[in-house]
Write a protein that holds these residues in place. Structure first.
Motif, mmCIF file in Angstrom:
data_model
loop_
_atom_site.group_PDB
_atom_site.id
_atom_site.type_symbol
_atom_site.label_atom_id
_atom_site.label_comp_id
_atom_site.label_asym_id
_atom_site.label_seq_id
_atom_site.Cartn_x
_atom_site.Cartn_y
_atom_site.Cartn_z
ATOM 1 N N ASP A 303 0.823 -1.218 0.000
ATOM 2 C CA ASP A 303 0.000 0.000 0.000
ATOM 3 C C ASP A 303 0.853 1.263 0.000
ATOM 4 O OD1 ASP A 303 -2.417 -1.517 0.151
ATOM 5 O OD2 ASP A 303 -2.035 -1.824 2.282
ATOM 6 N N SER A 304 1.937 1.239 -0.745
ATOM 7 C CA SER A 304 2.851 2.386 -0.768
ATOM 8 C C SER A 304 2.383 3.480 -1.725
ATOM 9 C CB SER A 304 4.262 1.932 -1.169
ATOM 10 O OG SER A 304 4.245 1.351 -2.463
ATOM 11 N N GLU A 305 1.460 3.166 -2.628
ATOM 12 C CA GLU A 305 1.157 4.106 -3.718
ATOM 13 C C GLU A 305 -0.144 4.870 -3.476
ATOM 14 O OE1 GLU A 305 3.706 4.476 -5.981
ATOM 15 O OE2 GLU A 305 4.402 3.228 -4.316
ATOM 16 N N PRO A 306 -0.185 6.132 -3.831
ATOM 17 C CA PRO A 306 -1.410 6.917 -3.600
ATOM 18 C C PRO A 306 -2.614 6.374 -4.365
ATOM 19 C CG PRO A 306 0.172 8.179 -4.929
ATOM 20 C CD PRO A 306 0.890 6.965 -4.410
ATOM 21 N N GLU A 307 -2.373 5.821 -5.557
ATOM 22 C CA GLU A 307 -3.496 5.289 -6.342
ATOM 23 C C GLU A 307 -4.115 4.077 -5.636
ATOM 24 O OE1 GLU A 307 -0.421 5.795 -7.622
ATOM 25 O OE2 GLU A 307 -0.619 7.267 -9.245
ATOM 26 N N THR A 308 -3.269 3.249 -5.029
ATOM 27 C CA THR A 308 -3.739 2.056 -4.332
ATOM 28 C C THR A 308 -4.491 2.435 -3.062
ATOM 29 O OG1 THR A 308 -1.661 1.074 -5.075
ATOM 30 C CG2 THR A 308 -2.978 -0.224 -3.572
ATOM 31 N N LYS A 309 -3.875 3.325 -2.292
ATOM 32 C CA LYS A 309 -4.484 3.713 -1.013
ATOM 33 C C LYS A 309 -5.834 4.373 -1.237
ATOM 34 C CE LYS A 309 -0.661 5.706 0.547
ATOM 35 N NZ LYS A 309 0.474 6.221 1.324
ATOM 36 N N ALA A 310 -5.899 5.249 -2.240
ATOM 37 C CA ALA A 310 -7.159 5.960 -2.497
ATOM 38 C C ALA A 310 -8.248 4.995 -2.940
ATOM 39 C CB ALA A 310 -6.944 7.033 -3.570
ATOM 40 N N LEU A 311 -7.878 4.007 -3.733
ATOM 41 C CA LEU A 311 -8.875 3.034 -4.194
ATOM 42 C C LEU A 311 -9.387 2.202 -3.013
ATOM 43 C CD1 LEU A 311 -10.126 2.385 -6.955
ATOM 44 C CD2 LEU A 311 -8.488 0.516 -7.163
ATOM 45 N N GLU A 312 -8.486 1.802 -2.133
ATOM 46 C CA GLU A 312 -8.909 1.030 -0.955
ATOM 47 C C GLU A 312 -9.875 1.845 -0.097
ATOM 48 O OE1 GLU A 312 -5.539 -0.561 1.200
ATOM 49 O OE2 GLU A 312 -4.613 -1.250 -0.657
ATOM 50 N N GLN A 313 -9.607 3.130 0.040
ATOM 51 C CA GLN A 313 -10.500 3.984 0.820
ATOM 52 C C GLN A 313 -11.865 4.097 0.137
ATOM 53 O OE1 GLN A 313 -9.684 5.270 3.981
ATOM 54 N NE2 GLN A 313 -11.928 5.452 3.907
ATOM 55 N N LEU A 314 -11.839 4.225 -1.193
ATOM 56 C CA LEU A 314 -13.113 4.283 -1.932
ATOM 57 C C LEU A 314 -13.920 3.007 -1.700
ATOM 58 C CD1 LEU A 314 -14.882 5.871 -4.058
ATOM 59 C CD2 LEU A 314 -13.736 4.478 -5.802
ATOM 60 N N TRP A 315 -13.247 1.855 -1.765
ATOM 61 C CA TRP A 315 -13.950 0.581 -1.536
ATOM 62 C C TRP A 315 -14.574 0.560 -0.144
ATOM 63 C CZ3 TRP A 315 -9.323 -3.013 -3.197
ATOM 64 C CH2 TRP A 315 -9.151 -2.918 -4.595
ATOM 65 N N ALA A 316 -13.785 0.957 0.865
ATOM 66 C CA ALA A 316 -14.302 0.941 2.241
ATOM 67 C C ALA A 316 -15.495 1.885 2.360
ATOM 68 C CB ALA A 316 -13.194 1.326 3.215
ATOM 69 N N ASN A 317 -15.411 3.044 1.706
ATOM 70 C CA ASN A 317 -16.518 4.003 1.770
ATOM 71 C C ASN A 317 -17.765 3.464 1.074
ATOM 72 O OD1 ASN A 317 -14.790 5.757 3.053
ATOM 73 N ND2 ASN A 317 -14.437 7.048 1.252
ATOM 74 N N LEU A 318 -17.590 2.775 -0.019
ATOM 75 C CA LEU A 318 -18.756 2.329 -0.794
ATOM 76 C C LEU A 318 -19.355 1.024 -0.268
ATOM 77 C CD1 LEU A 318 -17.719 3.066 -4.506
ATOM 78 C CD2 LEU A 318 -18.986 4.503 -2.904
ATOM 79 N N PHE A 319 -18.497 0.167 0.289
ATOM 80 C CA PHE A 319 -18.979 -1.179 0.631
ATOM 81 C C PHE A 319 -18.938 -1.484 2.122
ATOM 82 C CE2 PHE A 319 -17.508 -1.434 -3.790
ATOM 83 C CZ PHE A 319 -18.619 -2.000 -4.403
ATOM 84 N N GLY A 320 -18.219 -0.707 2.917
ATOM 85 C CA GLY A 320 -18.049 -1.038 4.326
ATOM 86 C C GLY A 320 -17.178 -2.274 4.495
ATOM 87 N N ASP A 321 -17.137 -2.781 5.718
ATOM 88 C CA ASP A 321 -16.318 -3.964 5.998
ATOM 89 C C ASP A 321 -17.237 -5.069 6.487
ATOM 90 O OD1 ASP A 321 -14.573 -5.906 6.766
ATOM 91 O OD2 ASP A 321 -13.331 -4.629 8.039
ATOM 92 N N HIS A 322 -17.352 -6.125 5.706
ATOM 93 C CA HIS A 322 -18.281 -7.206 6.032
ATOM 94 C C HIS A 322 -17.584 -8.550 6.145
ATOM 95 C CE1 HIS A 322 -21.914 -4.782 5.838
ATOM 96 N NE2 HIS A 322 -21.374 -4.173 4.802
#
Ligand SMILES: [Zn+2]
Length: 454
Positions: A303-322
């Motif tokens: 998770d060193s890259e801004p593109e990766t980190k931002a996408l992971e945050q988008l996923w968490a925002n859209l889907f939550g953690d289940h």
């Protein structure tokens, strides 16, 4: 495109390639047209050694019985030889002669193209904006981060997604408790896989233009939020499109912290940057070889890259953690939503886990049932990455499913042996070959968003 003699050995190929005028490294100018060419090597009896090839930073694109096809450049042959593998040049995907990008004067921003019709990053972004301004009741554009270059103050891009739905109060918020379930389509995480971004471009327009006319689209947008990230890796695509009519075959992002184009070159087989689809931090593996195709980090960690980190945050925002993070944990009863990351050009449907195929996910039966359904549209085989090609750690689906419980798939567009094979198919392949079955596949996954695990 033409075939070299099938029996050409790697050592022989080096001589042959030299005689064809291959240039090594960067600095290719107009007239020096071959340094960007892609060379496919058939590596004998190498399927069981797929992970070794992956660890060596090589990209395996296909399996043929016990052999695999590795894609690279003129130097890839000697790398295979050093690994003790028996390989031959199987095919040479010749790039068109270089010419400058030509943009038609007066064209709308969303129509800016290169290489016969492929849309530039700016055109993709303008297309999302145009959809939102023409259909304010249907489309909402959001920024979800910044590319590496933008963060460094070196130009670069915002990271953008569009939410398409028949908007009601509270829709398209970046929060997991949405009224409607969500389907997320993402493309061009690997910049050179240029046909994938076109699928997203076409899907956005298909949805906003079809609402109220096409009953299937109308029903989907009444009941589902469809999110599209057409360009996950805009800095990388900026490099690709800079080749104009001879797209550069840059796969990774533009994080040139450790190495630059002078050190690595910018060929299919050797280039600087980080492979974003090896950077996700779930069962991640380190590859710090700076010029490899599969460099997995810029700082020694996941998770060193801004593109990766931002996408992971988008996923968490859209889907939550289940889902708890253990290997046998099932997504909880409230898990919903589906996601698809597009790649090219193996022509396969990939299910988690990708880091290993010695175990299956606890959702394996549901994933395979959906894989079988999608296979009917495209004819692509489905399975875990290691069943079809090789295990690959640090990919998007393993994190999306493993950490958050999202029903997440990868599809590699492809046309094995056909005229739409390779990273840079002619633009006519977009409409003529890939779109008809991808449109059905996307609608299918959107229709599964309410309850993918039931
Ligand atoms: Zn890819």
């Amino acid at each position: 495109m033409r075939k070299l003699r099938a029996a050409t050995t790697v050592a022989g190929a080096a001589v042959l390639l030299a005689s064809l005028g291959f240039a090594a490294g960067p600095g290719a100018q107009a007239g020096d047209t071959n340094s960007q060419d892609v060379i496919e090597y058939r590596v004998h009896d190498a399927y069981p050694k797929g992970e070794a090839l992956e660890s060596a930073g090589l990209e395996v694109v296909k399996r043929v019985g016990d052999d695999v096809i590795v894609v690279g450049d003129a130097n890839t042959g000697s790398r295979l030889e050093k690994l003790g593998l028996r390989a031959e040049v199987s095919r040479h995907l010749r790039q068109a002669p270089w010419s400058a990008p030509t943009l038609k004067p007066g064209a709308a921003p969303q129509d800016e193209t290169y290489y016969g019709g492929y849309h530039t990053v700016n055109a993709h972004y303008a297309n999302m904006d145009a959809a939102a301004s023409a259909h304010p009741d249907l489309a909402t554009v959001v920024n979800y981060g910044q590319s590496w270059r933008k963060q460094q103050g070196q130009g670069g891009y915002d990271l953008k997604a569009v939410c398409v739905t028949k908007k009601a109060e509270g829709d398209c918020a970046q929060k997991p408790d949405s009224k409607k379930p969500r389907f997320l389509l993402q493309s061009q995480i690997h910049a050179r896989e240029i046909a994938t971004g076109e699928m997203s471009y076409k899907y956005i327009n298909y949805l906003v233009n079809g609402y109220g006319k096409d009953p299937e689209v109308t029903k989907l947008l009444d009941t589902t939020e469809i999110w599209v990230v057409p360009i996950v890796n805009p800095d990388g695509v900026n490099i690709v499109q800079s080749g104009g009519n001879s797209p550069k075959l840059h796969r990774k992002n533009a994080d040139f912290t450790d190495a630059d184009l002078r050190q690595c070159g910018d060929s299919a087989g050797s280039q600087p940057g980080v492979d974003l689809n090896r950077n996700f931090g779930y069962h991640w593996e380190s590859n710090t070889s700076k010029c490899d195709q599969t460099t997995s980090t810029s700082n020694g960690a996941a998770d060193s890259e801004p593109e990766t980190k931002a996408l992971e945050q988008l996923w968490a925002n859209l889907f939550g953690d289940h889902r708890a993070d253990g290997p046998d944990d099932r997504p909880d009863a409230n898990a919903r939503g589906t996601a698809l990351m597009l790649h090219s050009y193996a022509g396969i449907i990939i299910l988690p886990w990708e880091y290993t195929h010695s175990t299956h996910t606890p959702s394996d039966a549901q994933f395979r049932a959906m894989g079988a359904d999608m296979s009917k549209f495209s004819g692509y085989q489905y399975g875990q990455a290691g069943e079809l090609l090789y295990d690959a750690a640090g990919g998007s689906d393993d994190l999306a499913y493993g950490k958050l419980g999202i029903a997440s798939f990868t599809i590699e567009l492809g046309d094995s042996g056909g005229s739409c094979d390779g990273f840079t198919p002619q633009y006519s392949c977009v409409d003529g070959t890939f779109w008809p079955y991808m449109q059905k596949t996307f609608n299918y996954l959107a229709s599964k968003a309410p309850s993918p695990y039931k």
